[in-house]
Design an enzyme around this catalytic site. Structure first.
Site, PDB file in Angstrom:
ATOM      1  N   LEU A 105     -33.926 -18.704   6.045  1.00 31.17           N
ATOM      2  CA  LEU A 105     -33.836 -17.255   6.034  1.00 31.17           C
ATOM      3  C   LEU A 105     -32.597 -16.904   5.223  1.00 31.17           C
ATOM      4  CD1 LEU A 105     -34.585 -16.098   9.703  1.00 31.17           C
ATOM      5  CD2 LEU A 105     -35.905 -15.515   7.675  1.00 31.17           C
ATOM      6  N   ASP A 106     -32.710 -15.884   4.377  1.00 32.64           N
ATOM      7  CA  ASP A 106     -31.547 -15.462   3.600  1.00 32.64           C
ATOM      8  C   ASP A 106     -30.373 -15.161   4.524  1.00 32.64           C
ATOM      9  OD1 ASP A 106     -33.137 -15.569   1.319  1.00 32.64           O
ATOM     10  OD2 ASP A 106     -33.762 -13.483   1.552  1.00 32.64           O
ATOM     11  N   LYS A 107     -29.172 -15.281   3.970  1.00 35.27           N
ATOM     12  CA  LYS A 107     -27.969 -15.014   4.753  1.00 35.27           C
ATOM     13  C   LYS A 107     -27.966 -13.591   5.305  1.00 35.27           C
ATOM     14  CE  LYS A 107     -22.965 -15.800   4.518  1.00 35.27           C
ATOM     15  NZ  LYS A 107     -21.848 -16.291   3.656  1.00 35.27           N
TER      16      LYS A 107
ATOM     17  N   SER B 235     -30.634 -11.907   6.169  1.00 45.29           N
ATOM     18  CA  SER B 235     -31.809 -11.707   7.011  1.00 45.29           C
ATOM     19  C   SER B 235     -31.565 -12.344   8.374  1.00 45.29           C
ATOM     20  CB  SER B 235     -33.057 -12.310   6.362  1.00 45.29           C
ATOM     21  OG  SER B 235     -33.309 -11.719   5.115  1.00 45.29           O
TER      22      SER B 235
END
Length: 238
Positions: A107-109, A111
């Site tokens: 997961l993106d930082k 998100s």
């Protein structure tokens, strides 16, 4: 068994990642660099099952074949899924010492939400490989309200850069929020789809991977999956 399969069974990585490690000359078998064609003979000890020869990655000996472990983590914004010891925001600083766990995808930082952690390389491979088209469900909030045409466009597939995304399921949750179910895992896909249609994502939360959901797990907390959750997850990806 093939060396890449053994690496996956130790929990070091998925079989695909193991093949890349061997290709890049980072794996040694005994006193030489390993080859893709190498096979491993297993030996049983009172404590574990392991290779008859020493197997190392970047000079570090691999552990014996690990008991499979499956955990769920409710990631907060600001946690980086890359396992970088030098990064104080890295997920690696939150993981237990044992069992040794790895995230299934990222997961993106910026998100948040559900992250599956495991040392099961085969399950990781099945969940990550695009040909299996597994469902991941997200709740998204945009910077402003959108009309029904936005929902239709997102569901049909959106073009950006050299990519056109696959059709997906999109359901409105509110004036500025929606649920989306993806079978792709392109880098920052939801954010780039939204941006291509003129919107900016201000909150993105993954709430489910196949049958696995966050439930009431608090943000920033993790726990082992129950036997029922593991069985349901494996059944959903067969």
């Amino acid at each position: 068994m093939r060396l890449a399969q053994y690496l996956a069974l130790t929990g070091r990585c998925s079989r695909r990642a193991a093949s890349r490690l061997i290709r890049d000359g980072r794996v040694s078998l005994g006193d030489r660099l390993a080859k893709h064609t190498d096979s491993i003979e297993l030996i049983e000890t009172p404590a574990s099952t392991q290779a008859s020869l020493s197997v190392c990655v970047d000079g570090e000996p691999l552990p014996p074949i690990a008991d499979k472990a499956y955990w769920i983590f409710n990631k907060a914004v600001g946690t980086d899924c890359r396992l970088l010891v030098e990064d104080t925001t890295s997920l690696i600083h939150l993981l237990p010492q044992q069992p040794r766990l790895y995230p299934v995808g990222r997961l993106d930082k910026d998100s948040r939400g559900l992250l599956l952690l495991t040392n099961d390389g085969e399950l990781t491979q099945r969940l990550m490989h695009p040909s299996f088209a597994h469902h991941k469900r997200y709740h998204v909030r945009l910077d402003r309200p959108f009309d029904d045409n936005f929902v239709v466009q997102m569901a049909a597939g959106v073009s950006y850069k050299d990519v056109t995304t696959l059709p997906c399921q999109v359901t409105r949750l509110g004036q500025d929020s929606f649920e989306i179910i993806l079978t792709q895992g392109l880098n920052r896909q939801i954010r780039r789809m939204s941006q291509a249609l003129g919107y900016h994502v201000i909150d993105l939360k993954r709430v489910a991977i196949e049958s696995l959901t966050l439930g009431d797990l608090p943000e920033g907390e993790m726990r082992p999956l129950t036997a029922q959750e593991v069985a349901a997850l494996k059944e959903s990806i067969t």
